[in-house]
Write a protein that holds these residues in place. Structure first.
Motif, short mmCIF file in Angstrom:
data_model
loop_
_atom_site.label_atom_id
_atom_site.label_comp_id
_atom_site.label_asym_id
_atom_site.label_seq_id
_atom_site.Cartn_x
_atom_site.Cartn_y
_atom_site.Cartn_z
N MET A 81 5.96 -1.97 -0.10
CA MET A 81 5.82 -0.79 -0.94
C MET A 81 4.46 -0.76 -1.64
N THR A 82 3.53 -1.58 -1.20
CA THR A 82 2.20 -1.64 -1.80
C THR A 82 1.13 -1.43 -0.73
N HIS A 83 -0.11 -1.47 -1.16
CA HIS A 83 -1.24 -1.36 -0.24
C HIS A 83 -1.82 -2.72 0.10
N LEU A 84 -1.06 -3.78 -0.14
CA LEU A 84 -1.53 -5.13 0.13
C LEU A 84 -0.66 -5.79 1.19
N THR A 85 -1.32 -6.57 2.04
CA THR A 85 -0.58 -7.40 2.98
C THR A 85 -0.12 -8.65 2.23
N LYS A 86 0.78 -9.39 2.85
CA LYS A 86 1.25 -10.64 2.24
C LYS A 86 0.08 -11.60 2.03
N LYS A 87 -0.80 -11.71 3.01
CA LYS A 87 -1.95 -12.61 2.92
C LYS A 87 -2.89 -12.16 1.79
N GLN A 88 -3.14 -10.86 1.69
CA GLN A 88 -4.00 -10.35 0.62
C GLN A 88 -3.40 -10.68 -0.75
N PHE A 89 -2.10 -10.47 -0.87
CA PHE A 89 -1.42 -10.75 -2.14
C PHE A 89 -1.53 -12.24 -2.49
N GLU A 90 -1.29 -13.09 -1.52
CA GLU A 90 -1.36 -14.54 -1.77
C GLU A 90 -2.76 -14.96 -2.22
N ILE A 91 -3.77 -14.39 -1.59
CA ILE A 91 -5.15 -14.75 -1.95
C ILE A 91 -5.49 -14.22 -3.34
N LEU A 92 -5.13 -12.99 -3.63
CA LEU A 92 -5.40 -12.44 -4.96
C LEU A 92 -4.68 -13.23 -6.05
N LYS A 93 -3.45 -13.61 -5.78
CA LYS A 93 -2.67 -14.39 -6.75
C LYS A 93 -3.38 -15.71 -7.05
N ALA A 135 -14.86 -18.10 4.82
CA ALA A 135 -15.32 -16.76 5.19
C ALA A 135 -14.13 -15.83 5.41
N ASN A 136 -13.07 -16.33 6.04
CA ASN A 136 -11.88 -15.52 6.26
C ASN A 136 -11.22 -15.15 4.93
N VAL A 137 -11.11 -16.12 4.04
CA VAL A 137 -10.52 -15.86 2.72
C VAL A 137 -11.36 -14.84 1.97
N SER A 138 -12.68 -14.99 2.04
CA SER A 138 -13.59 -14.06 1.36
C SER A 138 -13.40 -12.63 1.89
N SER A 139 -13.31 -12.49 3.19
CA SER A 139 -13.14 -11.18 3.81
C SER A 139 -11.81 -10.54 3.40
N ILE A 140 -10.75 -11.32 3.42
CA ILE A 140 -9.42 -10.81 3.05
C ILE A 140 -9.40 -10.44 1.57
N ALA A 141 -10.02 -11.27 0.73
CA ALA A 141 -10.06 -10.99 -0.71
C ALA A 141 -10.84 -9.71 -0.99
N LYS A 142 -11.95 -9.52 -0.30
CA LYS A 142 -12.76 -8.31 -0.50
C LYS A 142 -11.97 -7.06 -0.13
N THR A 143 -11.27 -7.10 0.99
CA THR A 143 -10.45 -5.97 1.42
C THR A 143 -9.33 -5.71 0.42
N ALA A 144 -8.70 -6.78 -0.05
CA ALA A 144 -7.61 -6.65 -1.02
C ALA A 144 -8.11 -6.02 -2.32
N GLU A 145 -9.26 -6.48 -2.80
CA GLU A 145 -9.82 -5.93 -4.04
C GLU A 145 -10.18 -4.46 -3.87
N GLU A 146 -10.67 -4.09 -2.71
CA GLU A 146 -10.98 -2.68 -2.43
C GLU A 146 -9.69 -1.85 -2.41
N ASN A 147 -8.62 -2.39 -1.82
CA ASN A 147 -7.33 -1.69 -1.81
C ASN A 147 -6.81 -1.49 -3.23
N VAL A 148 -6.94 -2.50 -4.06
CA VAL A 148 -6.50 -2.41 -5.46
C VAL A 148 -7.33 -1.36 -6.20
N ARG A 149 -8.66 -1.39 -6.01
CA ARG A 149 -9.54 -0.42 -6.67
C ARG A 149 -9.18 1.01 -6.26
#
Length: 138
Positions: A6-18, A38-52
């Motif tokens: 029900m969100t704009h985050l994948t499970k992986k994005q959520f775990e990394i942001l947490k 590098a993979n974590v950085s890429s996923i985190a950047k996408t997650a932060e953009e989704n949150v923004r």
């Protein structure tokens, strides 16, 4: 707990942001998740953009019926746009809850240092003013 479907985050994005919110470095997270930094950085950047984008969507919906909407194009002088906010508010007899310098600071904060050069915006932005004088910049 909210269902991630029900969100704009994948499970992986959520775990990394947490983990980032908990203060962990990208390297620490990469080690925990058995992947590269590098993979974590890429996923985190996408997650932060989704949150923004989600936050901006909520703001936009909240402000949809606000009486003043000023669309400023790249190249606009932020000081002139600030003056326009007060001019439009005066026309509608709205008392702005901020002073001139606060409006300039709000615009500057949204644009960031990369989005502003010599008082000129390098990207488009929108200013909304509510009937009770609140100002939001997107």
């Amino acid at each position: 707990m909210i269902d991630l479907k029900m969100t704009h985050l994948t499970k992986k994005q959520f775990e990394i942001l947490k983990r980032r919110i908990a203060g962990k470095s990208l390297s620490e997270i990469a080690k925990e998740l058995h992947t590269s930094r590098a993979n974590v950085s890429s996923i985190a950047k996408t997650a932060e953009e989704n949150v923004r984008k989600s936050k901006n969507t909520l703001k936009l919906i909240e402000m949809i019926d606000w009486p003043i909407k000023i669309e400023a194009k790249a190249g606009s002088n932020v000081y002139e746009i600030s003056e326009k906010v007060f001019h439009e508010a005066d026309l509608r007899k709205i008392k702005i809850a901020h002073d001139y310098s606060e409006i300039v600071r709000m615009i500057t904060k949204v644009l960031g240092t990369a989005g502003l050069r010599r008082r000129k915006a390098l990207k488009d932005f929108i200013i909304f003013v509510s009937g009770d004088g609140r100002v939001e910049v997107l």
